[in-house]
Write a protein that holds these residues in place. Structure first.
Motif, PDB file in Angstrom:
ATOM      1  N   UNK A   1       2.493   6.779   3.656  1.00 56.74           N
ATOM      2  CA  UNK A   1       2.479   8.223   3.813  1.00 56.74           C
ATOM      3  C   UNK A   1       1.318   8.551   4.750  1.00 56.74           C
ATOM      4  N   UNK A   2       1.654   9.162   5.892  1.00 54.15           N
ATOM      5  CA  UNK A   2       0.626   9.515   6.873  1.00 54.15           C
ATOM      6  C   UNK A   2       0.322  11.007   6.767  1.00 54.15           C
TER       7      UNK A   2
ATOM      8  N   UNK B   1      -7.487  10.485   1.471  1.00 56.10           N
ATOM      9  CA  UNK B   1      -6.360   9.547   1.366  1.00 56.10           C
ATOM     10  C   UNK B   1      -6.285   8.984  -0.050  1.00 56.10           C
ATOM     11  N   UNK B   2      -7.442   8.660  -0.623  1.00 54.13           N
ATOM     12  CA  UNK B   2      -7.498   8.121  -1.983  1.00 54.13           C
ATOM     13  C   UNK B   2      -7.003   9.112  -3.024  1.00 54.13           C
TER      14      UNK B   2
ATOM     15  N   UNK C   1      -2.735  10.791  -6.888  1.00 53.80           N
ATOM     16  CA  UNK C   1      -1.832  11.812  -7.431  1.00 53.80           C
ATOM     17  C   UNK C   1      -0.367  11.465  -7.161  1.00 53.80           C
ATOM     18  N   UNK C   2      -0.092  10.978  -5.947  1.00 57.56           N
ATOM     19  CA  UNK C   2       1.285  10.612  -5.604  1.00 57.56           C
ATOM     20  C   UNK C   2       1.752   9.428  -6.445  1.00 57.56           C
TER      21      UNK C   2
ATOM     22  N   UNK D   1       3.955  -1.562  -2.227  1.00 58.72           N
ATOM     23  CA  UNK D   1       2.575  -1.111  -2.063  1.00 58.72           C
ATOM     24  C   UNK D   1       2.605   0.300  -1.500  1.00 58.72           C
ATOM     25  N   UNK D   2       1.811   1.193  -2.093  1.00 54.00           N
ATOM     26  CA  UNK D   2       1.688   2.555  -1.588  1.00 54.00           C
ATOM     27  C   UNK D   2       0.437   2.625  -0.722  1.00 54.00           C
ATOM     28  N   UNK D   3       0.611   3.108   0.505  1.00 52.47           N
ATOM     29  CA  UNK D   3      -0.533   3.299   1.399  1.00 52.47           C
ATOM     30  C   UNK D   3      -0.527   4.739   1.882  1.00 52.47           C
TER      31      UNK D   3
END
Length: 157
Positions: free
Chosen positions: A40-41, A53-54, A59-60, A75-77
């Motif tokens: 997610x950008x 970003x953290x 939350x996401x 992996x979520x980035x």
């Protein structure tokens, strides 16, 4: 599968970003090697920092765990789009007038499908891009619907 994941992610992340005054730039869900990545950008005027970003990631991640739309491990980035931020919407084109851009088109203009140059204006769904051909400059009109891909580009003068 990928479209489902990105649309669910967009629906879940949008309220988080609105609350933090951040903007969604792009979402990608792709397989790299043996692993899946949900990226997610996000961005804002002046750029986002690692802390933002953290917070979005945390939350996401909770929302994704609740809804569980992805069967396989991933992996979520959450990241900034960086210097070569994609231009996804007409609003992006308006926002980045004056910037150096790279565009790839669905069909050629003057025999070419790829251009780099300065985005001079964006009016009536048409980008005016000033490109350099050897020593002279030329302005091209590129209709928005012909643009397959566009992003900010880094220029070395």
């Amino acid at each position: 599968m990928s479209n489902h994941v990105t649309s669910v992610t967009e629906r879940l992340v949008q309220p988080i970003l609105e609350e933090m005054n951040l903007e969604l730039v792009d979402i990608e869900f792709k397989n790299e090697g043996q692993n899946w990545y949900l990226r997610v950008f996000i961005d804002k005027e002046g750029g986002v920092d690692i802390e933002e970003c953290g917070q979005v990631s945390e939350q996401l991640s909770e929302k994704l765990d609740e809804e569980d739309p992805i069967e396989m491990p991933y992996f979520l980035e959450v990241a900034s789009p960086g210097a070569e931020r994609p231009l996804k919407t007409e609003a992006d084109f308006h926002k980045f007038v004056g910037e150096y851009v790279y565009m790839k088109l669905y069909e050629p203009i003057d025999g070419e499908k790829e251009f780099e140059g300065t985005l001079k204006s964006f009016e009536d769904s048409t980008a005016i891009v000033e490109i350099r051909i050897k020593t002279r400059k030329k302005q091209l009109e590129i209709p928005y619907q012909k643009i397959a891909k566009a992003n900010l580009a880094v220029t070395f003068n």
